[in-house]
Design an enzyme around this catalytic site. Structure first.
Site, short mmCIF file in Angstrom:
data_model
loop_
_atom_site.label_atom_id
_atom_site.label_comp_id
_atom_site.label_asym_id
_atom_site.label_seq_id
_atom_site.Cartn_x
_atom_site.Cartn_y
_atom_site.Cartn_z
N GLN A 311 9.74 -68.41 47.57
CA GLN A 311 9.03 -67.26 47.03
C GLN A 311 9.94 -66.44 46.12
OE1 GLN A 311 5.97 -66.21 46.95
NE2 GLN A 311 6.35 -64.17 46.11
N GLU A 312 11.20 -66.34 46.51
CA GLU A 312 12.12 -65.51 45.75
C GLU A 312 12.57 -66.16 44.44
OE1 GLU A 312 12.92 -62.52 46.26
OE2 GLU A 312 12.44 -62.09 48.36
N SER A 313 12.89 -67.45 44.48
CA SER A 313 13.55 -68.05 43.31
C SER A 313 13.09 -69.45 42.98
CB SER A 313 15.06 -68.10 43.57
OG SER A 313 15.37 -69.06 44.59
N TYR A 438 3.29 -61.13 48.89
CA TYR A 438 4.54 -61.77 49.30
C TYR A 438 4.40 -62.43 50.66
CZ TYR A 438 9.63 -61.91 50.30
OH TYR A 438 10.90 -62.29 50.61
#
Length: 499
Positions: A311-313, A438
């Site tokens: 999800q972040e990168s 998120y």
């Protein structure tokens, strides 16, 4: 009773004796509910299905199974599940009265359920036509043409298919007693079946695994799914089930259970699913052992950490955002210093730092909040900050909602972006929609990882894949998947669990 009758001095007919004995026996026979409690067991027959019952990460689960387990707990008895090969077997066992309840995911409105007693469980289903996205479109009955529509036998679909055929004489179908919904989906995914009809609930739970399956149209209006009870039972257990479900609905537990299984299923579309699975196969192996090591160190599930990293990168160690957060876990400079990370662009350091920070955030969440809600709150706090999460919990509590339930609090997080609401809070403005999205995204990524990945053994880790040097510098919101990339594995035949 017979000995008493024998003491009479006048002759008594056998018919009269038997009649009196039968009447007395009938009067003294305990009710279905009393018999169940005396035995201490609630007997249930269920078919393996993502919406009904399946073996998950921590044992049996599924929406209907979890409801049945709650019901058994309410009655103070053991839940004993008999696994059925299909709906046909469930209906046969119910007809013979060999079980208390049948969990088949069937609508109470279809003919095959009419001979049984039914209790709706606050979940609706539609018969949805699907097709392979590489085949001709099937957005309406005319598009289907002369193609055979495939469906599971003893399902919800026969009546809607018959109704569709009345309006479109060219419509014809084939029912499969040896396949379940996942088997139908797999064959549509591979192109073996061009069109089929499946339950909308099971399509929602399985869609991510079959990205080449596309929804065409619904054949009917939503129909209530029901628990089925043998017709020869008295109504005591049926009434107890209705009372239990009304109680579950009134106190919000039913809505919470629906959110657990269905509340995050819209977060991974065709392109996202295809991209994610490609990177599970081609990018994650470079970092899998690092996620496993960090998870062991900080006592969490490595696949949850990997889902956060994606999800972040999108698992790019050199990812950089316009706001300055960077690395695999997209840590801010202050967070990296706080958790003791020197180089945010080093993937192992970033993963370790992200895992440590998530553990710290998780520990902040009150311990009396049960899982999985505590993990959802921890993810939201990881994204938006603990203070803003607490603001949303206070808003929820002030509105009469439960501040310890994610299903309630996620409604109030977006309000933190509105002045009329954030002006009343301690920590002020926040982009409250972001933590909701998120959390839902990570839940879906985690679901897929649970079913796709087993822990990698030491020595299996690949060198960093040189195929993506240009991607590592991209914004984390963009990604490229080469043409002809891998599809979702067809062996995945059941829906994943949720935390």
């Amino acid at each position: 009773m017979v000995s008493i009758l024998r003491n009479k001095r006048r002759p008594v007919s056998i018919a009269l004796v038997l009649g009196l004995a039968g009447a007395l026996t009938a009067c003294s026979r305990p009710s279905t509910l009393d018999e169940l409690r005396q035995e201490g067991v609630l007997h249930v027959i269920a078919r393996p299905s993502p919406s009904v019952y399946y073996d998950g990460r921590d044992g049996p689960t599924g929406y209907e199974y979890e409801l049945a387990k709650e019901f058994a707990d309410e009655l103070g008895v053991e839940l004993r599940i008999r696994e059925a090969e299909g709906n046909g077997q469930i209906l046969s066992v119910l007809e013979k009265g060999y079980t208390h309840i049948g969990l088949a995911g069937l609508a109470s409105t279809i003919p095959s359920t009419q001979e049984f007693k039914a209790v709706p469980i606050n979940l609706n289903v539609q018969s949805t036509l699907i097709y392979n996205r590489d085949a001709d479109s099937a957005r309406d009955a005319e598009d289907v043409g002369d193609r055979v529509i495939h469906a599971v036998a003893n399902s919800n679909h026969l009546a809607p298919l018959k109704a569709l055929a009345k309006q479109n004489p060219n419509i014809h179908w084939e029912l499969h007693a040896d396949l379940d919904t996942a088997g139908i989906l797999e064959r549509v995914e591979s192109g073996e079946f061009q069109v089929a009809v499946v339950d909308s609930t099971e399509l929602a739970l399985n869609q991510v695994f079959f990205p080449n399956v596309k929804k065409g149209f619904d054949l009917n209006q939503p129909q209530p799914i029901a628990w089925l009870f043998p017709s020869q039972q008295d109504d005591t257990l049926v009434k107890a089930a209705r009372k239990f479900l009304n109680k579950m609905k009134a106190d919000g537990r039913l809505a919470q259970l629906k959110e657990r299984f269905y509340g995050h299923l819209d977060r991974l579309n065709y392109v996202g699913a295809r991209t994610f699975v490609y990177h599970v196969r081609h990018r994650l192996p470079n970092y899998e052992l690092a996620f496993q090591d960090a998870a062991e160190k900080y006592h969490t599930d490595w696949r949850l950490l990997a889902a956060i990293g994606y999800q972040e990168s999108h698992w790019r160690p050199n990812a950089v955002s316009p706001t300055g957060v960077r690395g695999m876990m997209m840590l801010t400079r202050n967070t990296a210093q706080y958790v003791g990370i020197d180089n945010r662009l080093d993937p192992e350091e970033s993963i370790d730092g992200g895992a440590r920070y998530f553990q710290m955030v998780h520990d902040q969440i009150p311990a009396d909040i049960p899982e999985p809600d505590r993990s959802w709150f921890a993810l939201a706090s990881y994204n938006v900050g603990f203070g803003h999460l607490e603001d949303a919990r206070r808003l929820a509590e002030g509105a009469g909602k439960d501040p310890d339930r994610w299903i309630d609090v996620k409604e109030y997080l977006p309000l933190l972006a509105q002045k009329e609401w954030y002006s009343k809070t301690r920590y002020g403005y926040a982009r409250g929609h972001e933590p909701v999205i998120y959390v839902q995204n990570i839940r879906r990524y985690y679901d897929v990882l649970v079913w796709m990945k087993e822990p990698m053994h030491r020595g299996e880790q690949l060198a960093q894949n040189p195929e993506f040097p240009q991607l590592d510098a991209d914004s984390p919101t963009t990604d490229v998947v080469p043409a002809g990339s891998d599809r979702i594995p067809t062996e995945l035949s059941v829906a994943p669990p949720t935390l």
